[in-house]
Scaffold this motif. Sequence first.
Motif, PDB file in Angstrom:
ATOM      1  N   ALA A  57       6.608   8.553  -6.451  1.00  8.42           N
ATOM      2  CA  ALA A  57       7.793   9.291  -6.015  1.00  8.42           C
ATOM      3  C   ALA A  57       8.370  10.128  -7.157  1.00  8.42           C
ATOM      4  N   GLY A  58       8.430   9.539  -8.340  1.00  2.16           N
ATOM      5  CA  GLY A  58       8.948  10.272  -9.489  1.00  2.16           C
ATOM      6  C   GLY A  58       8.003  11.371  -9.947  1.00  2.16           C
ATOM      7  N   GLY A  59       6.708  11.102  -9.881  1.00  2.00           N
ATOM      8  CA  GLY A  59       5.732  12.064 -10.374  1.00  2.00           C
ATOM      9  C   GLY A  59       5.601  13.309  -9.526  1.00  2.00           C
ATOM     10  N   ILE A  60       5.869  13.179  -8.225  1.00  2.00           N
ATOM     11  CA  ILE A  60       5.757  14.332  -7.333  1.00  2.00           C
ATOM     12  C   ILE A  60       6.822  15.381  -7.644  1.00  2.00           C
ATOM     13  N   VAL A  61       7.986  14.921  -8.116  1.00  2.00           N
ATOM     14  CA  VAL A  61       9.118  15.831  -8.337  1.00  2.00           C
ATOM     15  C   VAL A  61       8.767  17.005  -9.259  1.00  2.00           C
ATOM     16  N   PRO A  62       8.255  16.778 -10.475  1.00  2.00           N
ATOM     17  CA  PRO A  62       7.971  17.926 -11.353  1.00  2.00           C
ATOM     18  C   PRO A  62       6.801  18.781 -10.875  1.00  2.00           C
ATOM     19  N   LEU A  63       5.972  18.250  -9.973  1.00  2.00           N
ATOM     20  CA  LEU A  63       4.827  19.025  -9.499  1.00  2.00           C
ATOM     21  C   LEU A  63       5.150  19.926  -8.317  1.00  2.00           C
ATOM     22  N   LEU A  64       6.254  19.649  -7.628  1.00  2.00           N
ATOM     23  CA  LEU A  64       6.571  20.379  -6.396  1.00  2.00           C
ATOM     24  C   LEU A  64       6.527  21.903  -6.548  1.00  2.00           C
ATOM     25  N   PRO A  65       7.149  22.485  -7.571  1.00  3.02           N
ATOM     26  CA  PRO A  65       7.118  23.957  -7.683  1.00  3.02           C
ATOM     27  C   PRO A  65       5.712  24.528  -7.826  1.00  3.02           C
ATOM     28  N   TYR A  66       4.799  23.752  -8.387  1.00  8.37           N
ATOM     29  CA  TYR A  66       3.441  24.244  -8.605  1.00  8.37           C
ATOM     30  C   TYR A  66       2.652  24.360  -7.296  1.00  8.37           C
ATOM     31  N   PHE A  67       3.130  23.699  -6.257  1.00  6.20           N
ATOM     32  CA  PHE A  67       2.485  23.810  -4.953  1.00  6.20           C
ATOM     33  C   PHE A  67       2.778  25.170  -4.292  1.00  6.20           C
ATOM     34  N   PHE A  68       3.885  25.797  -4.673  1.00  3.81           N
ATOM     35  CA  PHE A  68       4.348  26.995  -3.974  1.00  3.81           C
ATOM     36  C   PHE A  68       4.388  28.242  -4.837  1.00  3.81           C
ATOM     37  N   ILE A  69       4.235  28.095  -6.155  1.00  4.77           N
ATOM     38  CA  ILE A  69       4.321  29.232  -7.066  1.00  4.77           C
ATOM     39  C   ILE A  69       2.995  29.383  -7.796  1.00  4.77           C
ATOM     40  N   ASP A  70       2.502  30.611  -7.884  1.00  7.74           N
ATOM     41  CA  ASP A  70       1.183  30.854  -8.487  1.00  7.74           C
ATOM     42  C   ASP A  70       1.224  31.001 -10.008  1.00  7.74           C
ATOM     43  N   THR A  71       2.380  31.358 -10.537  1.00 11.14           N
ATOM     44  CA  THR A  71       2.490  31.582 -11.988  1.00 11.14           C
ATOM     45  C   THR A  71       2.975  30.304 -12.681  1.00 11.14           C
ATOM     46  N   PRO A  72       2.152  29.713 -13.583  1.00 10.13           N
ATOM     47  CA  PRO A  72       2.525  28.441 -14.223  1.00 10.13           C
ATOM     48  C   PRO A  72       3.873  28.469 -14.933  1.00 10.13           C
ATOM     49  N   LEU A  73       4.141  29.526 -15.694  1.00  9.88           N
ATOM     50  CA  LEU A  73       5.389  29.567 -16.454  1.00  9.88           C
ATOM     51  C   LEU A  73       6.607  29.664 -15.532  1.00  9.88           C
ATOM     52  N   GLN A  74       6.462  30.402 -14.436  1.00 10.42           N
ATOM     53  CA  GLN A  74       7.565  30.502 -13.477  1.00 10.42           C
ATOM     54  C   GLN A  74       7.782  29.155 -12.784  1.00 10.42           C
ATOM     55  N   ALA A  75       6.681  28.507 -12.442  1.00 11.46           N
ATOM     56  CA  ALA A  75       6.774  27.187 -11.812  1.00 11.46           C
ATOM     57  C   ALA A  75       7.389  26.178 -12.776  1.00 11.46           C
ATOM     58  N   LEU A  76       7.050  26.316 -14.062  1.00 12.20           N
ATOM     59  CA  LEU A  76       7.586  25.397 -15.071  1.00 12.20           C
ATOM     60  C   LEU A  76       9.098  25.514 -15.170  1.00 12.20           C
ATOM     61  N   LYS A  77       9.612  26.746 -15.097  1.00  8.38           N
ATOM     62  CA  LYS A  77      11.064  26.935 -15.188  1.00  8.38           C
ATOM     63  C   LYS A  77      11.787  26.183 -14.066  1.00  8.38           C
ATOM     64  N   ILE A  78      11.269  26.332 -12.853  1.00 11.46           N
ATOM     65  CA  ILE A  78      11.898  25.662 -11.705  1.00 11.46           C
ATOM     66  C   ILE A  78      11.690  24.152 -11.805  1.00 11.46           C
ATOM     67  N   SER A  79      10.491  23.763 -12.221  1.00  9.31           N
ATOM     68  CA  SER A  79      10.190  22.339 -12.388  1.00  9.31           C
ATOM     69  C   SER A  79      11.117  21.703 -13.409  1.00  9.31           C
ATOM     70  N   ALA A  80      11.381  22.419 -14.494  1.00  5.98           N
ATOM     71  CA  ALA A  80      12.253  21.891 -15.552  1.00  5.98           C
ATOM     72  C   ALA A  80      13.662  21.662 -15.025  1.00  5.98           C
ATOM     73  N   VAL A  81      14.176  22.621 -14.265  1.00  8.88           N
ATOM     74  CA  VAL A  81      15.534  22.481 -13.720  1.00  8.88           C
ATOM     75  C   VAL A  81      15.612  21.285 -12.787  1.00  8.88           C
ATOM     76  N   ILE A  82      14.656  21.207 -11.837  1.00 12.11           N
ATOM     77  CA  ILE A  82      14.662  20.121 -10.849  1.00 12.11           C
ATOM     78  C   ILE A  82      14.495  18.767 -11.531  1.00 12.11           C
ATOM     79  N   THR A  83      13.526  18.688 -12.441  1.00 15.96           N
ATOM     80  CA  THR A  83      13.220  17.401 -13.084  1.00 15.96           C
ATOM     81  C   THR A  83      14.344  16.933 -13.984  1.00 15.96           C
ATOM     82  N   LEU A  84      14.934  17.848 -14.739  1.00 16.19           N
ATOM     83  CA  LEU A  84      16.027  17.456 -15.629  1.00 16.19           C
ATOM     84  C   LEU A  84      17.250  16.993 -14.832  1.00 16.19           C
ATOM     85  N   ILE A  85      17.491  17.631 -13.699  1.00 20.03           N
ATOM     86  CA  ILE A  85      18.588  17.168 -12.833  1.00 20.03           C
ATOM     87  C   ILE A  85      18.292  15.762 -12.316  1.00 20.03           C
TER      88      ILE A  85
END
Length: 233
Positions: free
Chosen positions: A161-189
């Motif tokens: 359950a915890g591990g899926i959270v940071p990966l979620l943006p990578y399922f929908f965004i093609d650019t790794p760095l852009q996905a990382l930005k969203i992943s960082a916000v979601i995961t840090l929250i």
Amino acid sequence: MQHDQQHKELHLQSSDILTDIVIGMSDGLTVPFALAAGLSGAVSSTHLIVIAGLAEIAAGSIAMGLGGYLAGKTEIDHYNSELKREHDEVETVPHKEKAEVKEFFANLGLSEDVQEQAVEEMTKDKEKWVDFMMKYELGLDKPDPKRARNSAFNIGLSYVAGGIVPLLPYFFIDTPLQALKISAVITLICLFAFGFFKSKITGVNPWGGALRVTVIGAIAAGCAFGIARLIQS
């Protein structure tokens, strides 16, 4: 009545399942987040990050679940071993065990006569006698026989359950760095909320605990990203 309820609330302790969730969720949020961050600095395809992330979650949940199972099994084995030893001592050296029971009551401040009476009553039933020694001499409570299995399931599922959270943006965004930005916000929250909750149930300052957990997750991801970039260059 109101006073009793407040007293119980002040002394609330986390249950086994909450402990398992904390263990699984803590690593589940942090490790895949750091992995995804590191890969984001080294590869150009989010597809690869998703595959690597899911593989890590599968391996991590199994490893964490197995660790929880072994910990629970060790607790049960230790209890059974000490239980057998106490039974043997009650049979072979009852005078010594009675002296230990009397010492316990003496430490409570009971008079000599009351100590003698309490020892006499306590040692009439050998099963209750042994249970008393396990709890008050060794500080061991009888573990749940299903503890090892339940712990493995709870920790493993929490890790997923915890591990899926940071990966979620990578399922929908093609650019790794852009996905990382969203992943960082979601995961840090999520890390902040998780740290707050964990600190709340363990009696630690929730804001300080939340901040510590968030900072640790951010540092882990930042280091992974930086190392990946360094190796790539």
